[in-house]
Design a protein around this motif. Structure first.
Motif, PDB file in Angstrom:
ATOM      1  N   ILE A  62      81.161  61.384  22.833  1.00  0.00           N
ATOM      2  CA  ILE A  62      81.167  62.236  24.026  1.00  0.00           C
ATOM      3  C   ILE A  62      81.668  63.642  23.704  1.00  0.00           C
ATOM      4  CG2 ILE A  62      82.267  62.542  26.292  1.00  0.00           C
ATOM      5  CD1 ILE A  62      82.105  59.489  26.612  1.00  0.00           C
ATOM      6  N   ILE A 108      76.102  54.245  23.153  1.00  0.00           N
ATOM      7  CA  ILE A 108      76.494  55.654  23.207  1.00  0.00           C
ATOM      8  C   ILE A 108      76.634  56.223  21.800  1.00  0.00           C
ATOM      9  CG2 ILE A 108      78.420  57.210  23.787  1.00  0.00           C
ATOM     10  CD1 ILE A 108      78.804  55.474  26.334  1.00  0.00           C
ATOM     11  N   GLU A 159      75.914  65.439  24.051  1.00  0.00           N
ATOM     12  CA  GLU A 159      75.681  65.148  25.466  1.00  0.00           C
ATOM     13  C   GLU A 159      74.829  63.894  25.611  1.00  0.00           C
ATOM     14  OE1 GLU A 159      73.987  68.387  27.575  1.00  0.00           O
ATOM     15  OE2 GLU A 159      75.560  69.809  27.009  1.00  0.00           O
TER      16      GLU A 159
END
Length: 203
Positions: A47, A122, A51
């Motif tokens: 993070i 992620i 993005e």
């Protein structure tokens, strides 16, 4: 011009992932504690450096996420049944993996759904794959990021886990490159893991 080998944020992230995953697989007794901490660290790193994308509507990522999760599980189910049909010794490896790494306590399932699944997507798709695709074409980028995803699973000492991670990485990598939606990939991974560990385990 900057290239893949000089992207120090990517290289540091990969080094960090290998270091953390090495320790994650060292002791079964603390596996879930270390794995959860590892994913929290990698989420934070991702993070801070990249993005996250979400270009799908709510209904779209729910629908595609659920459908793709079932499709990937179907691929693994077919593979497992072929191994069983051919009576390959890999069955023993799969049983050992379930015995060592499967969630067994309620909090294991909670961190799996809230930390580990989102963390893997992620970091490996939203950070690693996305950065790699800045330098090379989509097919090569998906393959390379899937190899890197698989590589940290060799620390489990079970090559079949690394192979499974590679196949799943190809699938989710392609899906992320196509739909560019992190929630979609997380839903897909969640459905796959629920089928694999809760509803239709192979062992």
């Amino acid at each position: 011009m900057k290239n893949l080998t000089t992207d120090f944020r990517l290289l540091i992230g990969l080094l960090l992932a290998h270091l953390l995953m090495f320790f994650t697989f060292q002791d079964k007794a603390v596996f879930w504690y270390i794995f959860s901490a590892t994913m929290l660290i990698l989420i934070s790193y991702s993070i801070l450096n990249e993005e996250l994308e979400d270009r799908s509507s709510f209904m779209s990522y729910i629908l595609y996420g659920i459908l793709s999760g079932f499709i990937l599980f179907g691929v693994f189910w077919i593979g497992y049944n072929l191994i069983e049909l051919l009576n390959l010794p890999l069955i023993n490896n799969i049983s050992k993996l379930y015995g060592r790494l499967s969630p067994t306590l309620l909090w294991h399932y909670i961190v799996l759904m809230l930390i580990i699944i989102p963390g893997e997507e992620i970091f490996w798709r939203g950070f690693v794959q996305k950065r790699i695709l800045k330098y090379i074409n989509i097919p090569s980028g998906i393959i390379l990021s899937s190899i890197l995803y698989a590589s940290v699973h060799f620390y489990s000492s079970q090559w079949i886990l690394a192979f499974a991670a590679f196949v799943a990485g190809l699938f989710w990598g392609w899906l992320y490159a196509w739909k560019q939606s992190m929630p979609l990939i997380i839903v897909s991974h969640l459905i796959f893991d629920l089928l694999l560990f809760v509803f239709l385990p192979f062992s």
